[in-house]
Design an enzyme around this catalytic site. Structure first.
Site, PDB file in Angstrom:
ATOM      1  N   HIS A   1       8.009  -1.992   2.595  1.00  0.00           N
ATOM      2  CA  HIS A   1       6.783  -1.512   1.940  1.00  0.00           C
ATOM      3  C   HIS A   1       5.870  -0.888   2.992  1.00  0.00           C
ATOM      4  O   HIS A   1       5.506  -1.535   3.979  1.00  0.00           O
ATOM      5  CB  HIS A   1       6.072  -2.668   1.224  1.00  0.00           C
ATOM      6  CG  HIS A   1       4.974  -2.150   0.354  1.00  0.00           C
ATOM      7  ND1 HIS A   1       5.178  -1.726  -0.932  1.00  0.00           N
ATOM      8  CD2 HIS A   1       3.673  -1.931   0.621  1.00  0.00           C
ATOM      9  CE1 HIS A   1       4.025  -1.286  -1.430  1.00  0.00           C
ATOM     10  NE2 HIS A   1       3.115  -1.403  -0.504  1.00  0.00           N
ATOM     11  N   ALA A   2       5.498   0.377   2.778  1.00  0.00           N
ATOM     12  CA  ALA A   2       4.744   1.120   3.802  1.00  0.00           C
ATOM     13  C   ALA A   2       3.407   0.447   4.093  1.00  0.00           C
ATOM     14  O   ALA A   2       2.753  -0.068   3.184  1.00  0.00           O
ATOM     15  CB  ALA A   2       4.499   2.548   3.320  1.00  0.00           C
TER      16      ALA A   2
ATOM     17  N   HIS B   1      -1.250   8.861   3.005  1.00  0.00           N
ATOM     18  CA  HIS B   1      -1.983   7.642   2.664  1.00  0.00           C
ATOM     19  C   HIS B   1      -2.070   6.721   3.873  1.00  0.00           C
ATOM     20  O   HIS B   1      -3.158   6.312   4.301  1.00  0.00           O
ATOM     21  CB  HIS B   1      -1.278   6.936   1.502  1.00  0.00           C
ATOM     22  CG  HIS B   1      -1.896   5.633   1.122  1.00  0.00           C
ATOM     23  ND1 HIS B   1      -2.780   5.492   0.074  1.00  0.00           N
ATOM     24  CD2 HIS B   1      -1.770   4.388   1.659  1.00  0.00           C
ATOM     25  CE1 HIS B   1      -3.154   4.229  -0.018  1.00  0.00           C
ATOM     26  NE2 HIS B   1      -2.568   3.548   0.932  1.00  0.00           N
ATOM     27  N   GLU B   2      -0.915   6.411   4.454  1.00  0.00           N
ATOM     28  CA  GLU B   2      -0.922   5.448   5.581  1.00  0.00           C
ATOM     29  C   GLU B   2      -1.659   6.030   6.778  1.00  0.00           C
ATOM     30  O   GLU B   2      -2.395   5.305   7.466  1.00  0.00           O
ATOM     31  CB  GLU B   2       0.516   5.078   5.968  1.00  0.00           C
ATOM     32  CG  GLU B   2       1.336   4.406   4.855  1.00  0.00           C
ATOM     33  CD  GLU B   2       0.628   3.249   4.162  1.00  0.00           C
ATOM     34  OE1 GLU B   2       0.927   2.974   2.997  1.00  0.00           O
ATOM     35  OE2 GLU B   2      -0.248   2.612   4.795  1.00  0.00           O
TER      36      GLU B   2
ATOM     37  N   HIS C   1      -5.354   5.552   6.572  1.00  0.00           N
ATOM     38  CA  HIS C   1      -5.825   4.244   7.063  1.00  0.00           C
ATOM     39  C   HIS C   1      -6.038   4.306   8.585  1.00  0.00           C
ATOM     40  O   HIS C   1      -7.035   3.794   9.105  1.00  0.00           O
ATOM     41  CB  HIS C   1      -4.792   3.158   6.756  1.00  0.00           C
ATOM     42  CG  HIS C   1      -4.739   2.712   5.328  1.00  0.00           C
ATOM     43  ND1 HIS C   1      -5.833   2.227   4.648  1.00  0.00           N
ATOM     44  CD2 HIS C   1      -3.705   2.666   4.453  1.00  0.00           C
ATOM     45  CE1 HIS C   1      -5.485   1.894   3.420  1.00  0.00           C
ATOM     46  NE2 HIS C   1      -4.199   2.160   3.260  1.00  0.00           N
TER      47      HIS C   1
ATOM     48  N   GLU D   1      -8.570   2.093   0.888  1.00  0.00           N
ATOM     49  CA  GLU D   1      -7.507   2.758   0.117  1.00  0.00           C
ATOM     50  C   GLU D   1      -7.952   4.150  -0.309  1.00  0.00           C
ATOM     51  O   GLU D   1      -7.159   5.073  -0.367  1.00  0.00           O
ATOM     52  CB  GLU D   1      -7.138   1.917  -1.096  1.00  0.00           C
ATOM     53  CG  GLU D   1      -6.549   0.551  -0.763  1.00  0.00           C
ATOM     54  CD  GLU D   1      -5.409   0.621   0.238  1.00  0.00           C
ATOM     55  OE1 GLU D   1      -5.227  -0.341   1.000  1.00  0.00           O
ATOM     56  OE2 GLU D   1      -4.697   1.645   0.286  1.00  0.00           O
TER      57      GLU D   1
ATOM     58  N   HIS E   1       2.895  -6.734  -3.852  1.00  0.00           N
ATOM     59  CA  HIS E   1       1.587  -7.303  -3.533  1.00  0.00           C
ATOM     60  C   HIS E   1       1.418  -8.727  -4.053  1.00  0.00           C
ATOM     61  O   HIS E   1       0.549  -9.458  -3.556  1.00  0.00           O
ATOM     62  CB  HIS E   1       0.487  -6.412  -4.091  1.00  0.00           C
ATOM     63  CG  HIS E   1       0.534  -5.020  -3.536  1.00  0.00           C
ATOM     64  ND1 HIS E   1       1.564  -4.149  -3.829  1.00  0.00           N
ATOM     65  CD2 HIS E   1      -0.274  -4.349  -2.690  1.00  0.00           C
ATOM     66  CE1 HIS E   1       1.370  -3.013  -3.186  1.00  0.00           C
ATOM     67  NE2 HIS E   1       0.272  -3.106  -2.487  1.00  0.00           N
TER      68      HIS E   1
ATOM     69  N   TYR F   1      -6.968  -0.744  -5.180  1.00  0.00           N
ATOM     70  CA  TYR F   1      -6.378   0.560  -5.482  1.00  0.00           C
ATOM     71  C   TYR F   1      -7.064   1.173  -6.694  1.00  0.00           C
ATOM     72  O   TYR F   1      -7.291   2.376  -6.757  1.00  0.00           O
ATOM     73  CB  TYR F   1      -4.867   0.426  -5.713  1.00  0.00           C
ATOM     74  CG  TYR F   1      -4.154  -0.109  -4.509  1.00  0.00           C
ATOM     75  CD1 TYR F   1      -3.705  -1.424  -4.466  1.00  0.00           C
ATOM     76  CD2 TYR F   1      -3.984   0.669  -3.375  1.00  0.00           C
ATOM     77  CE1 TYR F   1      -3.081  -1.934  -3.333  1.00  0.00           C
ATOM     78  CE2 TYR F   1      -3.359   0.171  -2.237  1.00  0.00           C
ATOM     79  CZ  TYR F   1      -2.913  -1.135  -2.226  1.00  0.00           C
ATOM     80  OH  TYR F   1      -2.306  -1.646  -1.109  1.00  0.00           O
TER      81      TYR F   1
HETATM   82  C1  LIG Z   1      -0.691   1.807  -4.698  1.00  0.00           C
HETATM   83  C2  LIG Z   1      -0.095   0.824  -3.707  1.00  0.00           C
HETATM   84  N1  LIG Z   1      -0.170   1.385  -2.396  1.00  0.00           N
HETATM   85  C3  LIG Z   1       0.179   0.656  -1.264  1.00  0.00           C
HETATM   86  O1  LIG Z   1       0.640  -0.502  -1.415  1.00  0.00           O
HETATM   87  O2  LIG Z   1      -0.021   1.195  -0.160  1.00  0.00           O
HETATM   88  C4  LIG Z   1       1.352   0.545  -4.091  1.00  0.00           C
HETATM   89  O3  LIG Z   1       2.243   1.071  -3.455  1.00  0.00           O
HETATM   90  O4  LIG Z   1       1.543  -0.197  -5.046  1.00  0.00           O
HETATM   91 ZN   LIG Z   2      -3.116   1.684   1.492  1.00  0.00          ZN
END
Ligand SMILES: C[C@H](NC(=O)O)C(=O)O
Ligand SMILES: [Zn+2]
Length: 585
Positions: free
Chosen positions: A308-309, A338-339, A342, A366, A468, A478
């Site tokens: 998971h990134a 996205h990453e 951050h 986020e 998550h 998010y």
């Molecule tokens: C939106 C959320 N983004 C993340 O975890 O970076 C996901 O992937 O469920």
């Molecule tokens: Zn994120």
């Protein structure tokens, strides 16, 4: 007599160094585990997480000796309160804290090494194999097998662990009487007593837009898969939307509208360079050399990793990394931006006291991660960076482009909202273990208008099939991010003097927009997040310090109108039977 304030300042200076040092060790142990899952690396990470809890517990005691009423410097009292706000580390029962770490490690291990079986002999990891099947297959049964296989191998395998995990978290967090339950603690990051009702109101304001998108997508998918797959309750099967959790529908764009496939002349490194180029074009930081040396940007072949990134701040002002099992897809190009967003935030606040090196609230971090995706995905921009061979402008009219954006930014809204509706109800004790899965599907059917392709019972634990939940990572951030990023996009386009419709605005190369954004980023969590919001929105036609759905609705305004006309033309029902869920016991 040393004044209370002078003593507090001296203490906080000493604390700042100690906390950065121990967080460096803890983060390094986490990185070593996530990039090489073994019993030893898990034990080492658990060991450091307990050392960190001890440190927080001890320093919270030290800080409590200061009399805050005798200190009128708001900055000092805010820092002291942060030293004392230590979450579950407030519990002196280190045996229970270790048990929490052990359960989290076990659930994360199950999730990250799970292989979902799509037939008796073929069992595959989530990334990239099962993710790719769900993204690319157009066969109903093949998709259902991957969808079920993943859940049997992940959530179902950790169901027995979750009740104790919930109880231990609640026991620890309620120890010093500051919080009602773990959900209450998670929500306290937003420093607002009305936060829960505020997000509910935002969701209700956005529901009509989602329902119109849902109706259009359901009609197009029904055409493709056959009406027999679509119950008269109005729900869409959960596994044919291109994403394992139906949270992002961009992968089925080809069924929904004609559009050329992405360019193939891309490499993984180029994806990261393109993302970096966007940030530097608006005047924000380059990635430090250490980033390129230390990041894990592709899935290793010789060991198990958490795919998971994620983006990492090692707390020493120099070491910032991304861990991502990157593949060449446009969804992944979004994740790269996205990453890296951050990392840009980390770099902007790296010289603040350690306690302030955080997003103004978790949704802001986020939102920053996503904000550039609202610019770089415009067809003109994608052509500019060569990610698209050729953009047939006549096909890629506003509506097609807006539809594509809606498949990630609107489709996500009920999902981003509902995960913590489920989790908060579990922490409150409103949802007990024997109805975990039923409550999950109540929410999924009610708010997302989707249903499971195969029978679900309480022997399943579908929440555990989403990273998550076993990862203990809050999710409402998010949802907040998806609302806030459109507020910032509107404000930054105004600051950049870019006119025209909001969805065509691209802040690339605009350093005025970048510096306004940076003004907010470098605040970190020094002030309550409303002040950070104002830093960006100030003076841009009526935006305030609050969350507002208006910019998101403005951005998708042209699409909503088109969807309403299209749904009316086909006499397509809007919405679904919210309290009925096919295939759920
Ligand atoms: C939106 C959320 N983004 C993340 O975890 O970076 C996901 O992937 O469920
Ligand atoms: Zn994120």
């Amino acid at each position: 007599l040393v004044s209370e304030e002078a003593a507090a300042i001296a203490y906080l200076e000493e604390y700042d160094k100690l906390t950065a040092d121990i967080h460096y060790q803890y983060t390094k142990a986490g990185w070593i585990y996530e990039t090489n899952i073994t019993d030893e690396t898990l034990a080492n990470m658990t060991d450091w997480s307990l050392k960190l809890s001890d440190f927080k517990y001890r320093e919270a005691k030290n800080a409590s000796r200061f009399d805050l009423s005798k200190i009128n410097n708001k900055n000092i009292t805010r820092l002291l309160r942060k030293v004392m706000n230590i979450g579950i580390a407030a519990s002196p029962d280190t045996v229970k804290l270790k048990k929490i770490s052990d359960i989290e490690g076990e659930m994360a291990g199950i999730y990250s090494t799970a292989k979902g079986c799509i037939d008796v002999t073929t069992c595959l990891p989530l990334e990239p194999d099962l993710v790719n099947i769900i993204a690319n297959s157009r066969h109903y049964e093949e998709l259902a097998a991957a969808w079920k296989g993943w859940r049997d191998a992940s959530g179902k395998k950790m169901k027995h662990l979750y009740p104790e995990y919930v109880n231990l978290l609640n026991e620890a967090i309620t120890f010093d009487g500051k919080y009602e339950d773990m959900g209450d603690y998670y929500r306290s990051d937003y420093e607002s007593p009305t936060f829960e009702s505020d997000v509910r109101a935002l969701f209700q304001e956005l529901a009509p837009l989602y329902e119109n998108l849902h109706a259009y997508v359901r009609r197009k998918l029904r055409q493709h898969y056959g009406a027999d797959k679509f119950p008269n309750t109005g729900h869409i099967p959960a596994h044919i939307l291109g994403n394992m959790w139906a949270q992002d529908w961009t992968n089925v764009y080809d069924i929904l509208a004609p559009y050329p496939n992405k360019g193939s002349n891309y490499t993984i490194t180029r994806m990261y360079k393109v993302a970096e180029d966007f940030f530097t074009s608006i005047g924000l930081n380059k990635m430090p050399l250490l980033f390129w040396q230390k990041s894990m940007l592709v899935k290793p072949i010789d060991r198990e990793v958490i795919c998971h990134a994620s983006a990492w701040d090692f707390g020493n002002k120099r070491d910032f990394r991304i861990k991502q099992c990157t593949t060449l897809t446009d969804e992944q190009l979004l994740t790269v931006h996205h990453e890296m967003g951050h990392i840009i935030y980390y770099l902007a606040y790296k010289d603040l006291p350690y306690l302030y090196r955080d997003g103004a609230n978790p949704g802001f971090h986020e939102g920053m991660a996503d904000i550039v995706t609202l610019s770089f995905q415009t067809p003109e921009h994608l052509k500019k960076i060569g990610f698209l061979d050729d953009v047939p402008a006549q096909n890629e009219g506003d509506i097609n482009f807006l539809l594509r954006m809606a498949l990630s930014k609107v489709a996500f809204l009920p999902f981003g909202y509902l995960i913590d509706q489920w989790r908060w109800s579990v922490f409150r004790g409103d949802t007990m273990p024997d109805s975990y899965n039923e409550k999950w599907w109540d929410l999924r059917c009610d708010l997302q208008g989707i249903f499971p392709p195969v029978e679900r019972t309480n022997a399943d634990f579908d929440p555990g099939a989403k990273y998550h939940v076993p990862g203990g990572v809050p999710y409402i951030s998010y949802f907040v991010s998806f609302v806030a990023q459109f507020q910032w996009h509107k404000a930054l386009c105004k600051v950049a003097n870019i006119s025209g419709p909001l969805h065509r605005c691209d802040i690339y190369n605009n350093t005025m927009a970048g510096s306004r954004l940076n003004d907010m980023l470098k605040m970190g969590s020094t002030r309550p997040w409303g002040e950070a919001m104002l830093k960006i929105t100030n003076g841009t036609d009526g935006q305030t310090n609050k969350l507002s759905a208006a910019p998101l609705l403005e951005y998708f305004g042209p699409l909503l109108k088109w969807l309403q006309e299209n749904n009316r033309m086909y006499n397509e029902r809007i919405g679904w039977d919210k309290k009925k869920c096919p295939n759920v016991q």
